[in-house]
Motif scaffolding. Structure first.
Motif, PDB file in Angstrom:
ATOM      1  N   ARG A  21      25.280  74.763  57.411  1.00 37.02           N
ATOM      2  CA  ARG A  21      24.506  75.220  56.244  1.00 37.02           C
ATOM      3  C   ARG A  21      25.371  75.989  55.249  1.00 37.02           C
ATOM      4  O   ARG A  21      25.285  75.758  54.040  1.00 37.02           O
ATOM      5  CB  ARG A  21      23.332  76.077  56.703  1.00 37.02           C
ATOM      6  N   TYR A  40      27.655  59.616  55.163  1.00 34.00           N
ATOM      7  CA  TYR A  40      27.798  61.000  54.702  1.00 34.00           C
ATOM      8  C   TYR A  40      29.235  61.273  54.276  1.00 34.00           C
ATOM      9  O   TYR A  40      29.485  61.867  53.237  1.00 34.00           O
ATOM     10  CB  TYR A  40      27.369  61.988  55.791  1.00 34.00           C
ATOM     11  N   LEU A  50      23.080  65.960  51.017  1.00 37.15           N
ATOM     12  CA  LEU A  50      22.680  65.424  52.317  1.00 37.15           C
ATOM     13  C   LEU A  50      21.944  64.094  52.237  1.00 37.15           C
ATOM     14  O   LEU A  50      21.646  63.499  53.260  1.00 37.15           O
ATOM     15  CB  LEU A  50      21.789  66.442  53.033  1.00 37.15           C
ATOM     16  N   ILE A  98      27.582  73.549  53.495  1.00 40.31           N
ATOM     17  CA  ILE A  98      26.789  72.686  52.596  1.00 40.31           C
ATOM     18  C   ILE A  98      26.544  73.418  51.275  1.00 40.31           C
ATOM     19  O   ILE A  98      26.665  72.836  50.197  1.00 40.31           O
ATOM     20  CB  ILE A  98      25.439  72.304  53.243  1.00 40.31           C
ATOM     21  N   LYS A 111      23.077  61.063  54.445  1.00 43.18           N
ATOM     22  CA  LYS A 111      22.890  61.234  55.887  1.00 43.18           C
ATOM     23  C   LYS A 111      21.440  61.003  56.258  1.00 43.18           C
ATOM     24  O   LYS A 111      21.139  60.392  57.270  1.00 43.18           O
ATOM     25  CB  LYS A 111      23.328  62.650  56.297  1.00 43.18           C
ATOM     26  N   GLU A 112      20.528  61.472  55.407  1.00 43.80           N
ATOM     27  CA  GLU A 112      19.107  61.316  55.675  1.00 43.80           C
ATOM     28  C   GLU A 112      18.666  59.853  55.590  1.00 43.80           C
ATOM     29  O   GLU A 112      17.760  59.437  56.265  1.00 43.80           O
ATOM     30  CB  GLU A 112      18.290  62.167  54.692  1.00 43.80           C
ATOM     31  N   SER A 119      27.960  72.083  47.789  1.00 44.01           N
ATOM     32  CA  SER A 119      27.017  71.679  46.746  1.00 44.01           C
ATOM     33  C   SER A 119      27.260  72.461  45.461  1.00 44.01           C
ATOM     34  O   SER A 119      27.173  71.905  44.366  1.00 44.01           O
ATOM     35  CB  SER A 119      25.578  71.819  47.226  1.00 44.01           C
ATOM     36  N   LEU A 131      28.558  66.090  59.973  1.00 38.98           N
ATOM     37  CA  LEU A 131      27.788  66.898  59.040  1.00 38.98           C
ATOM     38  C   LEU A 131      28.288  68.339  59.020  1.00 38.98           C
ATOM     39  O   LEU A 131      28.533  68.934  60.065  1.00 38.98           O
ATOM     40  CB  LEU A 131      26.320  66.854  59.453  1.00 38.98           C
TER      41      LEU A 131
END
Length: 77
Positions: A53, A12, A71, A56, A74-75, A60, A50
């Motif tokens: 929200r 990430y 993300l 993020i 990371k996923e 983004s 991470l």
């Protein structure tokens, strides 16, 4: 400039670093555009921690990717 990471970047953190570099932004410039402290951005890139929200969404928007794209690394880890 900044400190070199002591350890290999988490995926990430590496992805965030890559996206920032693709936009030709320094951590300081990204900080100004998002309102996120530069130290926090450096920490995320170094450790792969991470973002929340709200952060993020700000990242983004500035980096020109969706939250899902931001993300994705990371996923996949």
């Amino acid at each position: 400039m900044g400190r070199k990471p002591k350890t290999r970047r988490d995926s990430y953190g590496a992805w965030l670093y890559y996206l920032r570099k693709e936009k030709n932004l320094t951590q300081q410039q990204l900080s100004k555009k998002t309102g996120i402290p530069q130290r926090t951005i450096a920490h995320w890139e170094r450790t792969g921690t991470l973002a929340g929200r709200k952060e993020i969404m700000a990242l983004s928007s500035v980096l020109g990717v969706t939250a899902g794209e931001l993300l994705r690394e990371k996923e996949q880890s």
